[in-house]
Design a protein around this motif. Structure first.
Motif, PDB file in Angstrom:
ATOM      1  N   SER A   1       0.688  -1.242  -0.090  1.00 33.40           N
ATOM      2  CA  SER A   1      -0.046  -0.047  -0.072  1.00 33.40           C
ATOM      3  C   SER A   1       0.726   1.485   0.134  1.00 33.40           C
ATOM      4  O   SER A   1       0.286   2.503  -0.368  1.00 33.40           O
ATOM      5  N   GLU A   2       2.303   1.323   0.399  1.00 31.32           N
ATOM      6  CA  GLU A   2       3.083   2.421   0.406  1.00 31.32           C
ATOM      7  C   GLU A   2       3.260   2.955  -1.027  1.00 31.32           C
ATOM      8  O   GLU A   2       3.264   4.173  -1.283  1.00 31.32           O
ATOM      9  N   VAL A   3       3.111   1.682  -2.053  1.00 29.83           N
ATOM     10  CA  VAL A   3       3.322   2.370  -3.484  1.00 29.83           C
ATOM     11  C   VAL A   3       1.967   2.337  -4.060  1.00 29.83           C
ATOM     12  O   VAL A   3       1.874   3.286  -4.727  1.00 29.83           O
ATOM     13  N   ASN A   4       1.127   1.317  -3.880  1.00 29.59           N
ATOM     14  CA  ASN A   4      -0.268   1.497  -4.744  1.00 29.59           C
ATOM     15  C   ASN A   4      -1.380   2.383  -3.847  1.00 29.59           C
ATOM     16  O   ASN A   4      -2.320   2.277  -4.441  1.00 29.59           O
ATOM     17  N   LYS A   5      -1.187   2.521  -2.836  1.00 28.11           N
ATOM     18  CA  LYS A   5      -2.059   3.356  -1.690  1.00 28.11           C
ATOM     19  C   LYS A   5      -3.362   2.340  -1.614  1.00 28.11           C
ATOM     20  O   LYS A   5      -4.226   3.150  -1.237  1.00 28.11           O
ATOM     21  N   MET A   6      -3.224   1.290  -1.825  1.00 26.64           N
ATOM     22  CA  MET A   6      -4.492   0.465  -1.582  1.00 26.64           C
ATOM     23  C   MET A   6      -4.501  -0.275  -0.066  1.00 26.64           C
ATOM     24  O   MET A   6      -4.263  -1.318  -0.104  1.00 26.64           O
TER      25      MET A   6
ATOM     26  N   ALA B   1     -11.628  -2.342   1.211  1.00 21.49           N
ATOM     27  CA  ALA B   1     -12.918  -2.532   1.558  1.00 21.49           C
ATOM     28  C   ALA B   1     -13.703  -1.664   1.030  1.00 21.49           C
ATOM     29  O   ALA B   1     -15.060  -2.124   0.748  1.00 21.49           O
ATOM     30  N   VAL B   2     -13.613  -0.395   0.818  1.00 20.16           N
ATOM     31  CA  VAL B   2     -14.737   0.441  -0.057  1.00 20.16           C
ATOM     32  C   VAL B   2     -14.770   0.058  -1.155  1.00 20.16           C
ATOM     33  O   VAL B   2     -16.112  -0.175  -1.827  1.00 20.16           O
ATOM     34  N   VAL B   3     -13.550  -0.557  -2.016  1.00 18.63           N
ATOM     35  CA  VAL B   3     -14.031  -0.905  -3.222  1.00 18.63           C
ATOM     36  C   VAL B   3     -14.718  -2.443  -3.555  1.00 18.63           C
ATOM     37  O   VAL B   3     -15.620  -2.389  -4.350  1.00 18.63           O
ATOM     38  N   PHE B   4     -14.432  -3.220  -2.416  1.00 16.06           N
ATOM     39  CA  PHE B   4     -14.954  -4.584  -2.641  1.00 16.06           C
ATOM     40  C   PHE B   4     -15.904  -4.902  -1.707  1.00 16.06           C
ATOM     41  O   PHE B   4     -16.702  -5.890  -2.054  1.00 16.06           O
TER      42      PHE B   4
ATOM     43  N   ALA C   1     -30.150  -4.065  -4.071  1.00 17.24           N
ATOM     44  CA  ALA C   1     -29.779  -2.735  -3.759  1.00 17.24           C
ATOM     45  C   ALA C   1     -28.922  -2.548  -2.541  1.00 17.24           C
ATOM     46  O   ALA C   1     -28.557  -3.466  -1.814  1.00 17.24           O
ATOM     47  N   MET C   2     -28.154  -1.524  -2.406  1.00 17.47           N
ATOM     48  CA  MET C   2     -27.485  -1.340  -1.154  1.00 17.47           C
ATOM     49  C   MET C   2     -27.742  -0.115  -0.567  1.00 17.47           C
ATOM     50  O   MET C   2     -27.654   0.948  -0.848  1.00 17.47           O
ATOM     51  N   SER C   3     -28.360  -0.248   0.691  1.00 16.83           N
ATOM     52  CA  SER C   3     -28.900   0.957   1.640  1.00 16.83           C
ATOM     53  C   SER C   3     -27.924   1.814   2.064  1.00 16.83           C
ATOM     54  O   SER C   3     -26.401   0.980   2.251  1.00 16.83           O
ATOM     55  N   LEU C   4     -27.739   2.973   2.268  1.00 16.26           N
ATOM     56  CA  LEU C   4     -26.732   3.787   2.869  1.00 16.26           C
ATOM     57  C   LEU C   4     -26.479   3.244   4.341  1.00 16.26           C
ATOM     58  O   LEU C   4     -25.261   3.219   4.651  1.00 16.26           O
ATOM     59  N   SER C   5     -27.448   2.807   4.950  1.00 18.09           N
ATOM     60  CA  SER C   5     -26.998   2.016   6.283  1.00 18.09           C
ATOM     61  C   SER C   5     -26.397   1.000   6.552  1.00 18.09           C
ATOM     62  O   SER C   5     -25.700   0.606   7.293  1.00 18.09           O
ATOM     63  N   ALA C   6     -26.340   0.293   5.163  1.00 21.75           N
ATOM     64  CA  ALA C   6     -25.609  -1.138   5.174  1.00 21.75           C
ATOM     65  C   ALA C   6     -24.291  -0.902   4.616  1.00 21.75           C
ATOM     66  O   ALA C   6     -23.366  -1.777   4.985  1.00 21.75           O
ATOM     67  N   ILE C   7     -24.060   0.172   3.903  1.00 23.31           N
ATOM     68  CA  ILE C   7     -22.506   0.224   3.366  1.00 23.31           C
ATOM     69  C   ILE C   7     -21.453   0.113   4.383  1.00 23.31           C
ATOM     70  O   ILE C   7     -20.538  -0.399   4.159  1.00 23.31           O
ATOM     71  N   GLY C   8     -21.674   1.128   5.252  1.00 19.04           N
ATOM     72  CA  GLY C   8     -20.745   1.365   6.341  1.00 19.04           C
ATOM     73  C   GLY C   8     -20.477  -0.076   7.003  1.00 19.04           C
ATOM     74  O   GLY C   8     -19.142  -0.558   7.147  1.00 19.04           O
ATOM     75  N   PRO C   9     -21.347  -0.917   7.537  1.00 22.20           N
ATOM     76  CA  PRO C   9     -20.972  -1.911   8.315  1.00 22.20           C
ATOM     77  C   PRO C   9     -20.403  -3.273   7.421  1.00 22.20           C
ATOM     78  O   PRO C   9     -19.541  -3.736   7.703  1.00 22.20           O
ATOM     79  N   ILE C  10     -20.943  -3.198   6.244  1.00 21.07           N
ATOM     80  CA  ILE C  10     -20.160  -4.037   5.158  1.00 21.07           C
ATOM     81  C   ILE C  10     -18.966  -3.576   4.899  1.00 21.07           C
ATOM     82  O   ILE C  10     -17.934  -4.716   4.725  1.00 21.07           O
ATOM     83  N   ASN C  11     -18.408  -2.611   4.803  1.00 25.79           N
ATOM     84  CA  ASN C  11     -17.055  -1.996   4.524  1.00 25.79           C
ATOM     85  C   ASN C  11     -16.321  -2.565   5.601  1.00 25.79           C
ATOM     86  O   ASN C  11     -15.232  -2.995   5.497  1.00 25.79           O
ATOM     87  N   ASN C  12     -16.972  -2.071   6.785  1.00 24.36           N
ATOM     88  CA  ASN C  12     -15.969  -2.281   7.916  1.00 24.36           C
ATOM     89  C   ASN C  12     -15.875  -3.895   8.256  1.00 24.36           C
ATOM     90  O   ASN C  12     -14.800  -4.271   8.608  1.00 24.36           O
ATOM     91  N   PHE C  13     -16.937  -4.777   7.965  1.00 22.42           N
ATOM     92  CA  PHE C  13     -16.601  -6.144   7.988  1.00 22.42           C
ATOM     93  C   PHE C  13     -15.492  -6.484   6.822  1.00 22.42           C
ATOM     94  O   PHE C  13     -14.687  -7.533   7.358  1.00 22.42           O
TER      95      PHE C  13
END
Length: 399
Positions: A349-354, A360-363, A374-386
């Motif tokens: 990540s030091e090179v590719n910044k990922m 997690a935001v991407v995948f 669909a993806m509700s706004l309330s679910a995006i955060g928990p899914i990305n956190n997981f």
């Protein structure tokens, strides 16, 4: 196998018993069975709560209710491939669970689809179980069944029906239909409403062209040999030596025309050499597209509530390990493959910044979404956190 009682006889002293005992089913090599209950989360069944008396049966998802067929009749699905070995399944409870499921719909017309692939000598029900089924299912269950579709029939099931032919009524015999390929089911039911196990799509009985037609256009991914198959493995192989050093990998788009061409190649059973195309971002986009176009997310609808309600605690590793180990074997193997690869990306990540957070935001949205796609706004955060926590702890979760 499960079918109407008109197909079954009292096998106690019949000559057919001896003949049936001689029928052998080939063992599927390296067959992976669902894990024991100890590895399942409390929401291991999408139908019943964990403390329900039939939870240990429902969790295997052997029996499913899959909406209505093209004639408006309720569809009941029986998946033989999801039956664990005989010693791990209470077949009497399975029979009672099947009966209870049918009880909800037998007053109206209904259709039964039986996926035979995956029934082996290790998991097939005993003749005693068939005898019990014969005694349990009376006229009310067979009166309104309008069709029985046996998908991927083998010589075993055909021989079984031949042996029972003398006692199968002509009326019911006309309801039995053999279906050689999944694509043929489109005449009966929209296949996207069936959560068809990948092992069936990828089974030896299926031709690539037939499998391609059971899914919506562009969902080429189901034709691949899971994430370890052609598209993803080729994507990862290309990305590993070069993509790890590219800043913002997975955040760049690719040529839309090339993406469509790759999808068409996979749909037709072809292969793709990403090195010839010389576009590392195309490989990255194909990887994300593969995940997003699965008819059911890799983390499955079954785990949706658990993941959306996931909280970081001292026992988070154990909880995550329990959740991912409750996935079907093909999903678990694919997830482990993907997460291990992404861990290699974040290590640079030091090179590719990922970082894990960026990945997690991407995948995250490509690993899990709701049943309405669909993806509700309330679910995006928990899914990305997981997803981020899974990347952080992957060395412990997958050990």
């Amino acid at each position: 196998c499960v079918m109407s009682s008109e197909l079954l006889v009292d096998l106690g002293d019949e000559p057919a018993t001896a003949q049936l005992g001689q029928l052998k089913l080939a063992t599927i090599e390296d067959q992976q069975w669902p894990p024991d209950e100890s590895t399942l989360s409390k929401s291991g069944s999408p139908h019943l709560p964990w403390d329900h008396p039939f939870y240990d049966i429902a969790r295997h998802q052997i029996i499913e209710v899959a909406g209505d067929d093209n004639y408006g009749r309720k569809v009941i699905v029986f998946n033989a491939c999801r039956m664990p070995p005989q010693h791990q399944l209470d077949h009497h409870k399975l029979l009672m669970y099947l009966k209870g499921t049918l009880d909800q719909y037998v007053e109206s017309d209904y259709t039964l689809i039986y996926f035979h692939h995956g029934l082996t000598s290790e998991n097939k029900p005993s003749l005693g179980w068939l005898r019990d089924a014969y005694r349990e299912f009376d006229r009310k269950y067979k009166k309104n069944i309008k069709a029985l579709y046996i998908v991927h029939p083998t010589m075993f099931i055909k021989t079984l029906l031949i042996l029972f032919k003398p006692i199968i009524s002509f009326k019911f015999g006309r309801k039995i239909n053999y279906v050689s390929y999944l694509s043929e089911l489109e005449d009966v039911v929209k296949c996207e409403q069936l959560v068809i196990p990948l092992i069936l799509v990828l089974s030896p009985e299926e031709r690539p062209s037939a499998a391609a037609s059971i899914i919506q256009p562009n969902t080429f991914c189901l034709l691949l040999l899971l994430l370890c198959g052609r598209a993803v493995s080729q994507s990862c192989v290309v990305l590993l030596p070069t993509g790890l050093e590219i800043e913002g990998i997975f955040r760049r788009s690719a040529n839309v025309t090339l993406v469509k061409e790759v999808q068409l190649r996979y749909n037709s059973g072809g292969t793709v050499d990403f090195r010839e195309i010389e576009d590392v971002h195309l490989a990255a986009v194909i990887l994300k597209t593969f995940l997003r176009e699965l008819p059911e997310p890799l983390l499955t609808y079954q785990l949706y509530n658990d993941i959306v309600n996931f909280a970081c605690t001292d026992s988070q590793v154990m909880i995550m390990k329990t959740l991912v180990e409750s996935l079907p074997e093909e999903n678990y193997t694919s997830l482990r493959y993907l997460i291990t690869f992404l861990a290699q990306v974040s290590a640079n990540s030091e090179v590719n910044k990922m970082t894990n957070s960026n990945l997690a935001v991407v995948f995250g949205p490509n690993l899990l979404w709701g049943r309405d796609n669909a993806m509700s706004l309330s679910a995006i955060g928990p899914i990305n956190n997981f997803t981020r926590t899974l990347l952080d702890q992957q060395h412990l979760v997958f050990t």
